[in-house]
Design a protein around this motif. Sequence first.
Motif, mmCIF file in Angstrom:
data_model
loop_
_atom_site.group_PDB
_atom_site.id
_atom_site.type_symbol
_atom_site.label_atom_id
_atom_site.label_comp_id
_atom_site.label_asym_id
_atom_site.label_seq_id
_atom_site.Cartn_x
_atom_site.Cartn_y
_atom_site.Cartn_z
ATOM 1 N N ASP D 37 0.980 -1.265 -0.463
ATOM 2 C CA ASP D 37 -0.006 0.725 -0.135
ATOM 3 C C ASP D 37 1.058 0.833 -0.110
ATOM 4 O O ASP D 37 0.839 2.106 -0.647
ATOM 5 C CB ASP D 37 -0.490 -0.059 1.208
ATOM 6 N N ILE D 38 2.169 1.218 1.244
ATOM 7 C CA ILE D 38 2.530 2.130 0.922
ATOM 8 C C ILE D 38 3.128 2.661 -0.346
ATOM 9 O O ILE D 38 3.291 3.890 -1.210
ATOM 10 C CB ILE D 38 3.968 2.185 1.844
ATOM 11 N N LEU D 39 4.338 1.711 -0.941
ATOM 12 C CA LEU D 39 4.920 1.624 -2.606
ATOM 13 C C LEU D 39 3.902 2.335 -3.506
ATOM 14 O O LEU D 39 3.641 3.108 -5.000
ATOM 15 C CB LEU D 39 4.402 0.552 -3.411
ATOM 16 N N ASN D 40 2.212 2.329 -2.863
ATOM 17 C CA ASN D 40 1.186 2.358 -4.228
ATOM 18 C C ASN D 40 1.155 4.051 -3.930
ATOM 19 O O ASN D 40 1.440 4.768 -4.504
ATOM 20 C CB ASN D 40 0.214 1.919 -3.835
ATOM 21 N N LEU D 41 0.827 3.889 -3.170
ATOM 22 C CA LEU D 41 1.131 5.775 -2.403
ATOM 23 C C LEU D 41 1.914 6.485 -3.026
ATOM 24 O O LEU D 41 1.604 7.678 -3.028
ATOM 25 C CB LEU D 41 0.835 6.162 -0.627
ATOM 26 N N VAL D 42 3.186 5.850 -3.671
ATOM 27 C CA VAL D 42 4.194 6.438 -3.327
ATOM 28 C C VAL D 42 4.518 6.701 -5.181
ATOM 29 O O VAL D 42 4.662 8.287 -5.248
ATOM 30 C CB VAL D 42 6.079 6.364 -2.553
ATOM 31 N N ALA D 43 3.968 5.885 -5.393
ATOM 32 C CA ALA D 43 3.635 5.879 -6.839
ATOM 33 C C ALA D 43 3.083 6.895 -7.858
ATOM 34 O O ALA D 43 3.096 7.657 -8.728
ATOM 35 C CB ALA D 43 3.660 4.338 -7.813
ATOM 36 N N SER D 44 1.957 7.413 -6.628
ATOM 37 C CA SER D 44 0.799 8.153 -7.080
ATOM 38 C C SER D 44 1.809 9.138 -6.921
ATOM 39 O O SER D 44 1.109 10.279 -7.860
ATOM 40 C CB SER D 44 0.034 8.393 -6.139
ATOM 41 N N VAL D 45 2.123 10.053 -5.406
ATOM 42 C CA VAL D 45 3.602 11.161 -5.374
ATOM 43 C C VAL D 45 4.463 10.947 -6.389
ATOM 44 O O VAL D 45 3.736 11.968 -7.109
ATOM 45 C CB VAL D 45 3.335 10.664 -3.921
#
Lengths: 92, 92, 92, 92
Positions: D37-45
């Motif tokens: 989930d963290i990796l996905n949030l960072v990819a969106s940023v």
Amino acid sequence: MSHTIRNQTKLLARVRRLKGQMEAIERALEAEQPCGDILNLVASVRGAVQGLTVELIEDHIREHVAGPGVETDRDRQQGAAELIEVVRRYLK
Amino acid sequence: MSHTIRNQTKLLARVRRLKGQMEAIERALEAEQPCGDILNLVASVRGAVQGLTVELIEDHIREHVAGPGVETDRDRQQGAAELIEVVRRYLK
Amino acid sequence: MSHTIRNQTKLLARVRRLKGQMEAIERALEAEQPCGDILNLVASVRGAVQGLTVELIEDHIREHVAGPGVETDRDRQQGAAELIEVVRRYLK
Amino acid sequence: MSHTIRNQTKLLARVRRLKGQMEAIERALEAEQPCGDILNLVASVRGAVQGLTVELIEDHIREHVAGPGVETDRDRQQGAAELIEVVRRYLK
């Protein structure tokens, strides 16, 4: 005369060097070299493609957008539109 | 047997296609085609190089890091170290 | 325990620094600073986001794919599948 | 008046949204959510930062390099030099 024509010799030398790098990858695969070596060769090709891209974009800005050789404002707007398209393609 | 050997045919086909794309850029420069066309051809090469990179990294993960064929933990750690090096090279 | 929990303090420090950098851009816009300055601030944020990404991916490889703490082969395959998804998202 | 001033409201909205995305990552880390989930949030940023960059570069091209508002050729050359610096920073 466009920058890809004026700088033809320099650009052709870059492109032929890149073709040589592709041939080195081809030979490395045929010689069954370790995958780490293949990955390094591909990373170098990527760097060379980026370098070629930067050179083409710089020449494009100088010649078709900002340069003194741009004859009409319409030409300048077209040069800018092409540039924006390229920036979008590369950064999105 | 490494993935660059097992998938040799598939990888060689990709690399030869890329070499063909480089030759198309060479011809376009020699034929003095518009710089917008050249930029598009180079952008396609960039996409193809990214595709090749992703394929090599995926195969590497499956074969040398996570796969059932990794024989010792030492081999796995080495595969992981190579992978981390590649990730750093590509994302920094 | 996952790496995002074990390294929580270090990661939180990075994320808060990034939030501080976003606030600096906000202030620069409000203070109507030159666009060249804004572009430089945004380029620094991009670098910091890449750095955070590399750290997360490295931790993920060590913890969920290659590390001694991976308990079953099924866990390892799941960690590898998540990793491949991230690599695809970043490199395509 | 520079584009970062004229488009201030729009740019500030983007930057505040990005700050909100950073805060979401902060909360996810504190709540010890799964690293995927963290990796996905960072990819969106990362995607949002790219989007902001493209917008700033486009505005810069229109305002400081190609636009009718560029008053002298010296201004245009300076705008082009800044642009080339940014392109190099992003593509190399």
